[in-house]
Structure formats: C-alpha cells, structure tokens
Design a protein around this motif. Structure first.
Motif, mmCIF file in Angstrom:
data_model
loop_
_atom_site.group_PDB
_atom_site.id
_atom_site.type_symbol
_atom_site.label_atom_id
_atom_site.label_comp_id
_atom_site.label_asym_id
_atom_site.label_seq_id
_atom_site.Cartn_x
_atom_site.Cartn_y
_atom_site.Cartn_z
ATOM 1 N N LEU A 106 25.743 40.265 39.745
ATOM 2 C CA LEU A 106 26.902 39.911 40.573
ATOM 3 C C LEU A 106 28.166 40.157 39.772
ATOM 4 O O LEU A 106 28.159 40.044 38.550
ATOM 5 C CB LEU A 106 26.820 38.438 40.993
ATOM 6 C CG LEU A 106 25.606 38.067 41.829
ATOM 7 C CD1 LEU A 106 25.612 36.577 42.129
ATOM 8 C CD2 LEU A 106 25.570 38.861 43.118
ATOM 9 N N PHE A 107 29.257 40.500 40.456
ATOM 10 C CA PHE A 107 30.528 40.706 39.760
ATOM 11 C C PHE A 107 31.132 39.345 39.469
ATOM 12 O O PHE A 107 31.546 38.639 40.394
ATOM 13 C CB PHE A 107 31.470 41.551 40.614
ATOM 14 C CG PHE A 107 30.848 42.837 41.092
ATOM 15 C CD1 PHE A 107 30.184 43.673 40.193
ATOM 16 C CD2 PHE A 107 30.908 43.215 42.422
ATOM 17 C CE1 PHE A 107 29.595 44.848 40.630
ATOM 18 C CE2 PHE A 107 30.315 44.396 42.857
ATOM 19 C CZ PHE A 107 29.661 45.210 41.961
ATOM 20 N N PRO A 108 31.197 38.949 38.185
ATOM 21 C CA PRO A 108 31.577 37.566 37.872
ATOM 22 C C PRO A 108 33.019 37.242 38.237
ATOM 23 O O PRO A 108 33.364 36.085 38.414
ATOM 24 C CB PRO A 108 31.358 37.475 36.365
ATOM 25 C CG PRO A 108 31.375 38.870 35.863
ATOM 26 C CD PRO A 108 30.891 39.734 36.981
ATOM 27 N N HIS A 109 33.869 38.276 38.342
ATOM 28 C CA HIS A 109 35.280 38.012 38.581
ATOM 29 C C HIS A 109 35.627 38.003 40.071
ATOM 30 O O HIS A 109 36.783 37.904 40.424
ATOM 31 C CB HIS A 109 36.128 39.047 37.846
ATOM 32 C CG HIS A 109 35.812 40.473 38.239
ATOM 33 N ND1 HIS A 109 34.569 41.027 38.061
ATOM 34 C CD2 HIS A 109 36.562 41.426 38.802
ATOM 35 C CE1 HIS A 109 34.580 42.271 38.491
ATOM 36 N NE2 HIS A 109 35.779 42.544 38.956
ATOM 37 N N MET A 110 34.617 38.120 40.923
ATOM 38 C CA MET A 110 34.885 38.144 42.370
ATOM 39 C C MET A 110 34.165 36.990 43.055
ATOM 40 O O MET A 110 33.113 36.553 42.608
ATOM 41 C CB MET A 110 34.352 39.444 42.974
ATOM 42 C CG MET A 110 35.052 40.687 42.505
ATOM 43 S SD MET A 110 34.348 42.101 43.377
ATOM 44 C CE MET A 110 34.938 43.422 42.357
ATOM 45 N N HIS A 152 29.541 31.983 39.092
ATOM 46 C CA HIS A 152 29.132 30.937 38.152
ATOM 47 C C HIS A 152 29.184 29.547 38.758
ATOM 48 O O HIS A 152 28.760 28.588 38.137
ATOM 49 C CB HIS A 152 29.964 31.011 36.863
ATOM 50 C CG HIS A 152 31.399 30.613 37.049
ATOM 51 N ND1 HIS A 152 32.392 31.522 37.357
ATOM 52 C CD2 HIS A 152 32.005 29.413 36.999
ATOM 53 C CE1 HIS A 152 33.534 30.879 37.480
ATOM 54 N NE2 HIS A 152 33.342 29.605 37.260
#
Lengths: 382, 273
Positions: A106-110, A152
């Motif tokens: 998964l894209f952690p910043h989105m 997260h």
C-alpha cells in the motif's frame, strides 16, 4: 488429464470442454536467472472465471510464474497469451492484469481512498466515475467507514482488504494474488478465504493465486497446479489432486499419506495384485498405472481411509496390515494412531471419534489390524 | 530513583555540561558586554547587536554564506538523491561496490585535500574564483552526505510499492515522482538540511576555493578574530547559536509530535476489528 476418466461430477469444468478457449495460455514458458532455472518449460491453460492456484514449496518457481503473468519478469523462452494476444514485451503498466502483493504494498503516504483511486487516475478516468467506483469497491470489501484513513491506521486484515480493493477497482481481466493471506492469523485467514471466493464469484474475474498453504489452495481453488523445481507436476481439481495424485510428490505434498512399496505379482482385468514385504501381506488395488508383472510400485494410503481394529478380519483376502500401536494423538474430533508394522515401518491412521464412549478403546501396545478396500489405495509408478 | 543522585552524580553532570557549554555561555554573556574589552565586564548592553547591523562587511558575508548554502545544498540534494536511488536500484553490476565506496570516500577525505584539489582543478580550467567556485566546491562535498542518507532510506524501502504503482498503470518515471519520492522525502529533506548546515559551517574548503567578493561568514569571522576579538563577533556568533538551537528545537518537537500521532494511530488500528 489424470482425473478425466473418473466419475467426478462438476457443474462447471471448462477445462474438460474442448470447445472452450483458454483465457490465459502458457506455451512452454521457461525463466532462467543465470544458471538457475526458476521456471522450466511450463505449458498451462487457465480458463475465464477460474480460481486457479499455483501451489508448491518455496523456491518452486510459483512466484516467478506469477510475476511473468504480471509483466515484472519476461520469459526466457516460450509465450504467454492473454485472450489470444502475445504478452511479450508488454510492460506491467499496459497489461489488463492487476496484482495483489504479498506485502500488500500500500502507498503509505496516501489514504485508503487515494490508494484505491490511484489506478483509475492513471487511466485518466473522469472524477465522478473514480469516486463512484472507489465507493463501490470499498463497499465490496466492507471498508466504507475507513476511506479517509492512512494504511498505518489499519489492522492487518483491513490492509489486506484495501490491497484487494485496489487491485480490483480497475476491473482487470485477471487478478494475480501473491500469498494474499500469508500475513493473517489462522482464524482470519479461514474467514478471508471464503470472502475471497465470494468476491471472485460475484465479479467473475479470473483469479490466479500463489500459495504454499495446501489447505488454502484446496479451499479456494477450482483447479490447482502443484509445482516442484520449476515444473508443474499435476494440474487438477482439489478432489482429483487429493484422491488421484499422479505421483508420490503430489500425494505427499497434499495432505498426509502412507506410502508402501511393493511389487506387481498379477495384473488382472481391473485390479492389480501386489506383493509387499513392508505391509506384510498381499495387496489388491485398483488398476491405475501401466505396470507389468514384477515392476516396483508404491501404494499411497490416506490415513482416514484405513480402518483400525483390534480383531483380525474374517476374510483373509482383505487388504490388511498388522502392527502395534506406537503412539496416539487425541484431537477431539479425530484420533491419530501411529502404528508400527511388523516390517518395522510406521503407518499413520486417523479415525473419527463418532461416539463419546468406546467399549474397548485402542491403547498403546495393542496389536491392531489396518484394513482398506481395493479402491482406497492409489497405485503410483514413480 | 532520586536516591541514585548522589553528590558524585550531580558533580559529574555539572562538570560534563560545563565542559560542553561554558565556552558558549561565556560567548553569549560577553556579547551583551558594554565594554569594548572582551574579557572585562562593563555592564549590560545590546549596542553590539545594533552595531552589527551597521557592519556592512559582516552582513555581506552572511548574505553570501546563505546564498552559497542554499544553492549548493539544493543542487547537492538533487544529485545526491539521484545517486542514492540509483545505487540501490541497480542491484548488481560490475563494480557496484567500488562505486558505493567512492560515494563514501569524500566523507573521510581531509578537508584540506578536498579544498586543495578543487583549487587545482579550478586553476586548471581557468575558472575565476568567486561565488560559483565556492558553490561548486560545497556541492562536491555535501552531495555524498545526501547520497548516504537517501541510500540508507532506500535500503529499507519496499520495492513492491513501486511495482504496485506500475501494476496499476503508472510508467516508471511517473512512479518515481508519485510514489517513491513522497515516501523517501523525509530522507531527502534531512539530506538538504545536513548539506545546508555543512555549507554554513565550512571554513577550510571555502578559503581554498573562494575569491574576491565572495567571502563567507566563517571566513570573515576568522579573519576579524585574527585582528582581535571584538564584541561584535560575539554578537554574530550568539545569533548563529540561537538560530541553530531554534532549528534543533523545532525539529525535535515535530518528530515528537509525529511519533505521538503514529502511536495513537497504531493503538486505534489495533482496537478495530
């Protein structure tokens, strides 16, 4: 195919229909990394709407095969056809195929929403459509209330569903799943298996899943390809794989099995007679391999197909092995017995505990007799 | 645990901190000294600060230093990020270890040698020494710091995140800007800050590579001190100490806040079904 001669009833079996065109075709595909051959000359047809499993121990080439379908690796040899068109040289971002990664990636910043919308944005879909489809797929994986969260801020099971939603939202022709449930605990994994099956059935997308967990493969698949050292050993439905394994490797990899060595003494019309020193008796088994008199064969016996008894069978022609109870494992629903045969080899048998109290329970050091019908044993050549 | 703080622990604490901070405290104190004599206290005054802002030489030097630091750290961040990413991306090619080692080499190279070799090169290509040369010199030595910081971030970067982006229809170039860069951004920013600070600090390399009209603040201070320490220098140093301390304080508060938020989120996630 191994099981085609047997009366296995199936509502839906496009692989047995010669009219049906395969969705994906692998034509003698090989992949080499330097001297190491990860995938060795594989030919495989996968049909539309299938839930197909690639099953094998780690390092058997199953992940490499999946990555070739996704476009992250190019075959060293052979062709991959998706709906008849050659995929050679088509990069991952131009394939109508999506993948769900083992680490979920998964894209952690989105946020959850943006993660799912990412693929649609790359296609420059209109905003309204993106929002609508993201909502639909969030609904499908029951995460509608988590749309604004970051990865997260989610539990493992929720992340897994976001990854699934993200891979499904572009409505790919085929969904590739790399050990999708590997990071979940046992209970959640079992529950998720059924969810996956429901979603697959609902959408009708072809699923190809890589797993090393044979139970998972048995539960979810329409068909399983058992792999070993870059080769496919057997492709068949879960039932056929379990009941009619084509080799000792497959028999041993799927479920528990006792393997007894013997020699063919007589070839009958529909049955073989086998002399086996290991079992200490003559064995009658259904004809399955082309073995002449005198050839060495192996009989695979599933533990639950052996019947344990303290009395010798009345009919002396019954398949029967005698031995001594070496160990007992009581699992509640089942009891597992380890029997040491007179020849010294250990055999496992499982009995369902049908009643709560038994008149004469079998205990340690009892002399017991294991019997089975001629159809229960599988004769294997190699 | 208060019992543990005996006279010995207290004195060790005081001694240790005095050793570290006494010189700086003295410097700050004397920057508020009325007297022109640095070592004699003549009462409290802020006149040196006022005078400082009339000292065109010092202000010019400060401005040059900031410009050099800004340009050099930005270029160094660009180059360092590229090399840091690429060295992890190309997993194995002939001589990879050599290249990685060569990135680290300037970290341990004596500054005098770096400065001298740069000077020789500028002379060889007959480049007039000034703002440009000192900036190039600063880029050269700070680039490797950025590369090291970025490379260590990339080492723990899950490569399948990039694969996922490509799988979803993103070209490799776009993947870098949409996914990779935002994730490694904290490392890139700290690389930038590191090279900015290094550039502000540098005296040795700047004195080798600079020319007329491009005197940096450390050089200016150094040359003035050789003529005698004035309270003005104390004042400018106090401002520098103040700036650095504020920067460190802000960075600490931000990272504390992020940690707290993360912890709270993780608890939240654990509670959910």
């Amino acid at each position: 195919m191994a099981g085609s001669g047997h009366e296995v009833r199936k509502k839906w079996d496009p692989w047995n229909d010669p009219q049906e065109k395969p969705h994906v075709q692998l034509l003698s595909v090989s992949k080499r990394f330097g001297d190491f051959t990860a995938v060795d000359n594989i030919a495989l047809d996968i049909y539309k709407g299938e839930f197909f499993s690639l099953l094998g121990p780690s390092g058997c080439g199953k992940t490499t095969l999946l990555r070739m379908l996704a476009g992250f690796e190019q075959p060293s040899q052979g062709q991959i056809l998706l709906e008849g068109s050659d995929m050679a040289g088509v990069p991952p971002y131009r394939r109508p195929v999506n993948m769900m990664f083992q680490s979920y990636a998964l894209f952690p910043h989105m946020s959850v929403e943006s993660n799912i919308a990412f693929g649609l944005k790359q296609d420059k879909a209109p905003k309204g459509e993106i929002a609508q489809r993201v909502e639909e797929v969030l609904d499908l994986v029951q995460l509608s209330s988590f749309a604004k969260r970051k990865p997260h801020q989610l539990s493992g099971g929720q992340r897994q569903r976001v990854a699934l939603a993200r891979a499904l939202v572009k409505k790919p022709k085929m969904l590739l799943l790399d050990e999708p449930l590997g990071a979940l605990d046992k209970k959640l994994r079992e529950q998720t298996q059924f969810e996956l099956m429901n979603i697959q059935e609902q959408l009708g997308i072809t699923f190809v899943i890589v797993t090393h967990d044979q139970e998972e493969a048995m539960t979810v698949s329409t068909r399983i390809a058992v792999m070993d050292h870059g080769r496919i050993v057997q492709v068949a439905t879960p039932t056929e794989i379990y009941e009619y394994p084509n080799s000792r490797y497959v028999a041993g990899f799927i479920g528990d099995v006792n393997i007894i060595e013997g020699r063919v003494s007589e070839v009958g019309e529909s049955h073989l007679n086998i002399v086996s020193e290991q079992s200490g008796c003559g064995i009658r088994a259904r004809h399955a391999v082309d073995a002449p008199v005198g050839a060495t064969v192996w009989i695979a016996l599933r533990p639950e197909k052996l019947v344990i008894s303290v009395d010798a069978p009345a009919d002396t022609t019954t398949n029967c092995m005698a031995g001594e109870v070496w160990d007992i494992g009581y699992l509640g629903n089942l009891s597992i017995y380890h029997i040491k045969l007179d020849s010294g080899i250990m055999v496992t048998t499982a009995q369902t505990n049908r009643t709560r109290d038994v008149e004469r329970p079998i205990t340690w050091e009892d002399r017991v007799y294991l019997t089975w019908t001629p159809d229960a044993g599988i004769v294997l050549g190699q | 645990m208060n019992k543990g703080l005996s006279w010995f622990t207290w004195s060790a604490l005081i001694f240790g901190f005095s050793f570290l901070y006494l010189p700086i405290i003295l410097l700050v104190l004397f920057s508020f000294n009325e007297s022109k004599l640095v070592t004699v206290w003549g009462g409290f005054s802020t006149k040196w600060y006022a005078e400082l802002f009339n000292n065109q030489g010092l202000l010019n030097a400060a401005w040059v230093t900031l410009k050099v630091a800004f340009v050099s750290s930005s270029v160094a961040t660009l180059l360092g990020t590229i090399s840091g990413v690429m060295l992890t991306r190309f997993s194995s090619f002939r001589g990879r270890t050599l290249f990685t080692g060569m990135i680290y080499a300037p970290l341990v190279m004596p500054e005098v040698i770096t400065g001298l070799s740069l000077l020789l090169m500028f002379v060889a290509v007959s480049l007039d020494r000034g703002f440009l040369t000192v900036t190039i010199a600063h880029i050269t030595f700070s680039m490797c710091y950025v590369a090291v910081v970025v490379q260590s971030r990339m080492a723990t970067f899950d490569h399948s995140i990039e694969e996922a982006a490509m799988d979803l229809g993103c070209t490799p170039g776009k993947t870098f800007f949409a996914v990779t860069l935002p994730i490694i951004l904290p490392a890139v920013v700290s690389g930038w800050l590191l090279s900015f600070t290094l550039s502000l600090d540098d005296l040795v390399i700047a004195s080798f590579t600079t020319g007329p009209g491009a005197t940096t603040l450390p050089m200016k201070i150094y040359s003035q001190v050789r003529l005698g320490v004035t309270p003005e220098i104390n004042a400018v140093s106090t401002i520098l100490v103040g700036l650095v301390a504020t920067g460190v304080l802000i960075a600490t508060i931000i990272s504390r806040r992020n940690d707290a938020a993360r912890l709270r989120d993780e608890r939240l996630a654990a509670v959910d079904p």
